[in-house]
Design a protein around this motif. Structure first.
Motif, PDB file in Angstrom:
ATOM      1  N   LEU A 406      11.974  28.984 -26.966  1.00  0.00           N
ATOM      2  CA  LEU A 406      13.375  28.396 -26.689  1.00  0.00           C
ATOM      3  C   LEU A 406      13.352  27.726 -25.296  1.00  0.00           C
ATOM      4  CD1 LEU A 406      15.555  30.741 -28.467  1.00  0.00           C
ATOM      5  CD2 LEU A 406      14.888  28.682 -29.531  1.00  0.00           C
ATOM      6  N   GLY A 407      13.014  28.345 -24.374  1.00  0.00           N
ATOM      7  CA  GLY A 407      12.841  28.003 -23.112  1.00  0.00           C
ATOM      8  C   GLY A 407      11.840  28.723 -22.183  1.00  0.00           C
ATOM      9  N   VAL A 408      11.324  27.953 -21.249  1.00  0.00           N
ATOM     10  CA  VAL A 408      10.315  28.474 -20.115  1.00  0.00           C
ATOM     11  C   VAL A 408      10.783  28.166 -18.865  1.00  0.00           C
ATOM     12  CG1 VAL A 408       7.913  28.009 -19.459  1.00  0.00           C
ATOM     13  CG2 VAL A 408       8.288  28.158 -21.729  1.00  0.00           C
ATOM     14  N   HIS A 409      10.865  29.266 -18.182  1.00  0.00           N
ATOM     15  CA  HIS A 409      11.182  29.278 -16.494  1.00  0.00           C
ATOM     16  C   HIS A 409      10.134  29.822 -15.663  1.00  0.00           C
ATOM     17  CE1 HIS A 409      15.205  28.117 -18.368  1.00  0.00           C
ATOM     18  NE2 HIS A 409      14.875  28.937 -19.388  1.00  0.00           N
ATOM     19  N   CYS A 410       9.826  29.055 -14.585  1.00  0.00           N
ATOM     20  CA  CYS A 410       8.957  29.648 -13.843  1.00  0.00           C
ATOM     21  C   CYS A 410       9.176  29.608 -12.307  1.00  0.00           C
ATOM     22  CB  CYS A 410       7.654  28.814 -13.964  1.00  0.00           C
ATOM     23  SG  CYS A 410       6.181  29.621 -13.343  1.00  0.00           S
ATOM     24  N   GLU A 417       2.908  23.102 -12.843  1.00  0.00           N
ATOM     25  CA  GLU A 417       1.908  22.943 -13.639  1.00  0.00           C
ATOM     26  C   GLU A 417       1.842  23.745 -14.686  1.00  0.00           C
ATOM     27  OE1 GLU A 417      -0.630  20.498 -13.092  1.00  0.00           O
ATOM     28  OE2 GLU A 417      -0.252  20.238 -11.055  1.00  0.00           O
ATOM     29  N   ILE A 418       2.155  24.932 -14.666  1.00  0.00           N
ATOM     30  CA  ILE A 418       2.300  25.958 -15.707  1.00  0.00           C
ATOM     31  C   ILE A 418       3.230  25.665 -16.826  1.00  0.00           C
ATOM     32  CG2 ILE A 418       2.990  28.445 -16.072  1.00  0.00           C
ATOM     33  CD1 ILE A 418       1.798  29.189 -13.253  1.00  0.00           C
ATOM     34  N   VAL A 419       4.312  24.969 -16.334  1.00  0.00           N
ATOM     35  CA  VAL A 419       5.566  24.777 -17.529  1.00  0.00           C
ATOM     36  C   VAL A 419       5.059  24.050 -18.625  1.00  0.00           C
ATOM     37  CG1 VAL A 419       6.469  22.816 -16.216  1.00  0.00           C
ATOM     38  CG2 VAL A 419       7.907  24.519 -17.641  1.00  0.00           C
ATOM     39  N   HIS A 420       4.017  22.997 -18.334  1.00  0.00           N
ATOM     40  CA  HIS A 420       3.538  22.266 -19.214  1.00  0.00           C
ATOM     41  C   HIS A 420       2.824  22.829 -20.457  1.00  0.00           C
ATOM     42  CE1 HIS A 420       3.781  19.175 -15.846  1.00  0.00           C
ATOM     43  NE2 HIS A 420       4.639  18.893 -16.618  1.00  0.00           N
TER      44      HIS A 420
END
Length: 464
Positions: A406-410, A417-420
């Motif tokens: 549902l969501g990614v937070h970094c 870069e990681i979020v993609h």
């Protein structure tokens, strides 16, 4: 006055304008680009994204050198002035201009350097630097003129110690203490940059939390990191007046407080570059911040006039602007390249950087979605240890029953870069969007991407 005929005329050569011009040209349309500078690239290349991120990269390298024990064996820490660091950004700008100039040449897009305005709904008059007026007649016109810093009338931006995010690039010294007014994305990024140069920073925020649109845990992590790096954050404060004096700037706050520093950087809002477009001649209206209203096809109230990028407001990101411009042209040429751009990752280039996509914990809790959290702390990741970047974390929010991401937070090293990776999984249809992907896929080791596997296991272990 020469008259030229085109299928599409684009106003502004920033990311939105470039995306629009290239898509229309590749669809076989005759295209013209108009830009007020004598070089293409727009504010993104010359004043915004590119110079600020190049600055950030150089400052981060300096910070790494000055804090790495290995380098202490060969010499003492070194500090660089702001003008010295700015030189590296100037090199990147020139390379970007050269690349982008080549795009227009290869795609046979005519470029006019001058101030363009509407004579009527299908005619743009361009006043060139030498005073010559060119008339461009087109079936469709795309407005992609971008934005500039909002400047309140009661602040003297001509004072040599008062800057905004455009004029700060002309700063000729390194202040010992800097006030940054406005703790939005731009304010936080510049606070990081100057703090990295050893400047004491007073960051004035008119809200109660840094970047309140972020997941609260990520926002708190940024605030904690700022407090450890010479940045004093003052929440819930508003300016009463700004006093420029010979020895610096005094910021008078409505709370009665006063702050004095060597310089002030104003980072409180943006306004659309629409005041010189002659929009009153075609009946296109703007809001109080100079922004144009468009529909999901990026069409204004006039069916042949479109808008894209910062000039239409949200999300005011270079990444989104390019896609908006491409989509606006896609609406015109009907080559199936249109899409409404709403799947946009947040990229905030503080030190460390922040990136996120999807819902945050506050939103999911309010919507009563049964979610769970998986976390990977960078201090335990081999690649982060190797790089000497232990600060930060990756946080995955997922549905505890379906395992849908549902969501990614970094927050931390290479966050943008990681979020993609998370974005790609979230965009998969149906059951393919699942947390199981991260535990059933082999990641290179050691990498920062491996944090997904660690976070996924952490999340699954919370289920019962």
């Amino acid at each position: 006055m020469a008259v030229y005929n085109y299928d599409v005329v684009v106003l502004g050569s920033g990311p939105a304008g470039e995306g629009a011009a290239m898509n229309a040209a590749k669809a076989g349309r005759k295209v013209a680009m108009v830009d007020s500078r004598r070089q293409v690239g727009g504010n993104c290349t010359h004043l915004g994204t590119i110079p600020s991120k190049a600055l950030r990269h150089s400052v981060r390298q300096i910070m790494q050198f000055n804090t790495n024990p290995m380098f202490r064996a060969i010499g003492e820490p070194r500090w660089f002035s702001f003008p010295d660091v700015l030189k590296s950004a100037e090199k990147v700008i020139s390379k970007q201009v050269a690349s982008r100039t080549g795009y227009y040449a290869r795609n046979r897009v005519d470029v006019f350097f001058g101030t363009g305005s509407f004579a009527d709904e299908q005619t743009i008059e361009v006043v060139c630097a030498n005073g010559v007026v060119e008339k461009l007649v087109a079936k469709h016109i795309i407005i992609a003129t971008g934005s500039r810093p909002y400047r309140p009338a009661d602040i003297d931006f001509h004072h040599p110690r008062i800057y905004d995010s455009d004029t700060i690039l002309s700063l000729g010294h390194t202040p010992r203490k800097l006030i940054v007014y406005g703790a939005g994305v731009i304010g936080c990024e510049y606070a990081s940059i100057f703090s990295g140069l050893g400047v004491l920073v007073e960051l004035v925020d008119n809200r109660g939390q840094l970047l309140s649109f972020l997941d609260s845990e990520i926002s708190q992590a940024l605030s904690y990191h700022f407090s450890n790096n010479n940045i004093t954050v003052r929440h819930n404060e508003e300016y009463d007046r700004v006093e420029g004096v010979d020895s610096g700037v005094i910021l008078h706050l409505k709370s009665g407080k006063k702050i004095k520093a060597d310089a002030l950087l104003w980072c409180n809002g943006r306004t659309g570059n629409t005041d010189q477009l002659g929009l009153e001649n075609v009946g296109v209206k703007v809001n109080s911040r100079g922004q144009i209203e468009v529909d999901e096809a990026y069409r204004t109230c006039k069916p042949n006039i479109y808008g894209a990028g910062d000039v239409i407001g949200w999300p005011s990101l270079a990444s989104a602007a390019h896609d908006q411009g491409r989509s606006a042209a896609g609406s015109i040429v009907d080559n199936h390249s249109w899409r409404f751009v709403n799947d946009v990752p947040t990229g905030i280039y503080t030190i460390p950087e922040i990136s996120s996509i999807g819902k945050n914990e506050q939103e999911l809790t309010q919507a009563k979605v049964p979610y769970e959290v998986g976390k990977a702390f960078f201090k335990g990741m081999a690649r982060a240890q190797i790089a000497g970047e232990p600060q930060g974390m990756l946080k995955i929010l997922f549905h505890r029953e379906t395992l849908e991401v549902l969501g990614v937070h970094c927050f931390g090293y290479q966050a943008s870069e990681i979020v993609h990776i998370g974005q790609a999984i979230m965009n998969q249809p149906g059951d393919l969007n699942t947390l199981k992907y991260f535990v059933n896929t082999t990641f290179n080791y050691p990498t920062m991407a491996e944090a997904y596997r660690v976070a996924a296991y952490d999340g699954l272990n919370r289920l019962f």
